[in-house]
Design a protein around this motif. Structure first.
Motif, PDB file in Angstrom:
ATOM      1  N   VAL A   1      -3.864   8.264   2.354  1.00  0.00           N
ATOM      2  CA  VAL A   1      -2.992   7.872   1.245  1.00  0.00           C
ATOM      3  C   VAL A   1      -3.759   7.884  -0.071  1.00  0.00           C
ATOM      4  CG1 VAL A   1      -1.478   6.052   0.365  1.00  0.00           C
ATOM      5  CG2 VAL A   1      -1.577   6.505   2.804  1.00  0.00           C
TER       6      VAL A   1
ATOM      7  N   TRP B   1      -3.512   2.116   9.774  1.00  0.00           N
ATOM      8  CA  TRP B   1      -2.447   1.593   8.919  1.00  0.00           C
ATOM      9  C   TRP B   1      -2.988   0.655   7.854  1.00  0.00           C
ATOM     10  CZ3 TRP B   1       1.975  -0.121  12.772  1.00  0.00           C
ATOM     11  CH2 TRP B   1       2.606   1.038  13.263  1.00  0.00           C
TER      12      TRP B   1
ATOM     13  N   PRO C   1       2.148   5.720   3.830  1.00  0.00           N
ATOM     14  CA  PRO C   1       1.434   5.605   5.124  1.00  0.00           C
ATOM     15  C   PRO C   1       2.334   5.878   6.324  1.00  0.00           C
ATOM     16  CG  PRO C   1       0.928   3.742   3.715  1.00  0.00           C
ATOM     17  CD  PRO C   1       2.034   4.481   3.050  1.00  0.00           C
TER      18      PRO C   1
END
Length: 243
Positions: free
Chosen positions: A113, A195, A185
C-alpha cells in the motif's frame, strides 16, 4: 465508542440511557488480543505510515514546485492535468493497480500500500503544495537559481522550508489516510500477516452483536494513536504558521 467499549459482553443492551456502565468492563481491552493479533497489525500500520508519509511529502512537494516554476502554457497544462486526475474516481484505479503491482511482483507485502505514495497518494496534495509555493515571491526562487543552486537544492533549501505548514498538513492528512485505509489493503494485500490494523479491525465487525464491546474496545485502541498524532501535527502546523 468509549462508553460502548466498557460495556459487559454477552449482555442485552442497557434499558434506557446508560451514561457509564457500573461496573465498567475494562477487561474488554486485553480481550481484544484473543480475537485479533493486534500487536502485529499495529506494527504493520506503523511501518506503512513511516514509509508512505515521507515519500508522499517528498513526491508531492517536488511536483508542486515543478508546477509553480513552469512557464506559460506548460504551467496551465500541469495544473489542468492535476485537477483532472483529482476528479478521477478512486474505484477506477483499483483494477489497474492490482494488475500493475502483481505483474511487478510487488503485491501482497507489508509495504504494498505504501507504493501508492510514489504517485503522491492524491493530486490534492500536489495542488496544496502548488498553492503554498505560489505565495513565495518568484524573484526569491529565481535568485536562488542565479546563485547556482540546482533545482533539487532550490526545493530543499528554499522552497520546502518556506512551505513548512503545507508539509505538516500533507503529512498529517496522508498519515491519517494510510492509518485508516482498508479498501486499498483489502484489494492489494491478501495475506492476513501483512494486513494493516484498519483492515484487521474491519474483520472484527463480523462478530456477533453481543461481542460488540470488544469490537469497540479495539476501535478505541486503533483510534487513539491517530488522534494523538493529529493533535501533535495540528500544534506543529499552527506553530509553523506563526513563525
Amino acid at each position: 465508542m468509549m462508553l460502548g467499549s466498557v460495556q459487559r459482553p454477552l449482555q442485552p443492551p442497557p434499558d434506557g440511557l446508560d451514561l457509564w456502565p457500573d461496573p465498567a468492563e475494562w477487561s474488554n481491552y486485553p480481550a481484544v488480543s484473543r480475537f485479533l493479533p493486534l500487536a502485529r497489525l499495529l506494527l504493520n500500520s506503523v511501518l506503512l505510515v513511516a514509509v508512505a508519509v515521507p515519500v508522499t511529502v517528498v513526491v508531492t512537494s517536488m511536483a508542486g514546485l515543478a508546477i509553480v516554476t513552469a512557464r506559460g502554457r506548460l504551467r496551465r497544462w500541469l495544473l489542468g492535468v492535476s485537477v483532472l486526475m483529482l476528479l478521477v474516481p478512486a474505484a477506477a484505479l483499483w483494477v489497474p493497480r492490482v494488475v500493475l503491482l502483481r505483474d511487478l511482483g510487488l503485491a501482497d507485502t507489508r509495504l504494498t500500500v505504501a507504493l501508492l505514495a510514489l504517485a503522491g497518494t492524491t493530486p490534492f496534495y500536489v495542488l496544496l503544495f502548488a498553492l503554498a509555493y505560489s505565495r513565495i515571491p518568484a524573484s526569491l526562487l529565481e535568485a536562488a537559481t542565479l546563485e547556482g543552486l540546482s533545482p533539487y537544492a532550490v526545493w530543499r533549501r528554499v522552497a520546502l522550508p518556506l512551505a513548512r505548514p503545507a508539509a505538516v498538513a500533507v503529512a498529517a492528512l496522508s498519515g491519517l489516510y494510510y492509518w485508516s485505509t482498508f479498501m486499498d489493503p483489502l484489494i492489494l494485500v491478501s495475506s492476513p500477516d501483512h494486513w494493516p490494523v484498519a483492515l484487521g479491525l474491519r474483520s472484527l465487525s463480523e462478530l456477533e452483536a453481543a461481542l460488540y464491546p470488544i469490537y469497540l474496545a479495539a476501535a478505541v485502541i486503533v483510534t487513539a494513536p491517530a488522534l494523538l498524532a493529529f493533535g501533535i501535527a495540528q500544534r506543529s502546523f499552527f506553530s509553523s504558521v506563526e513563525r
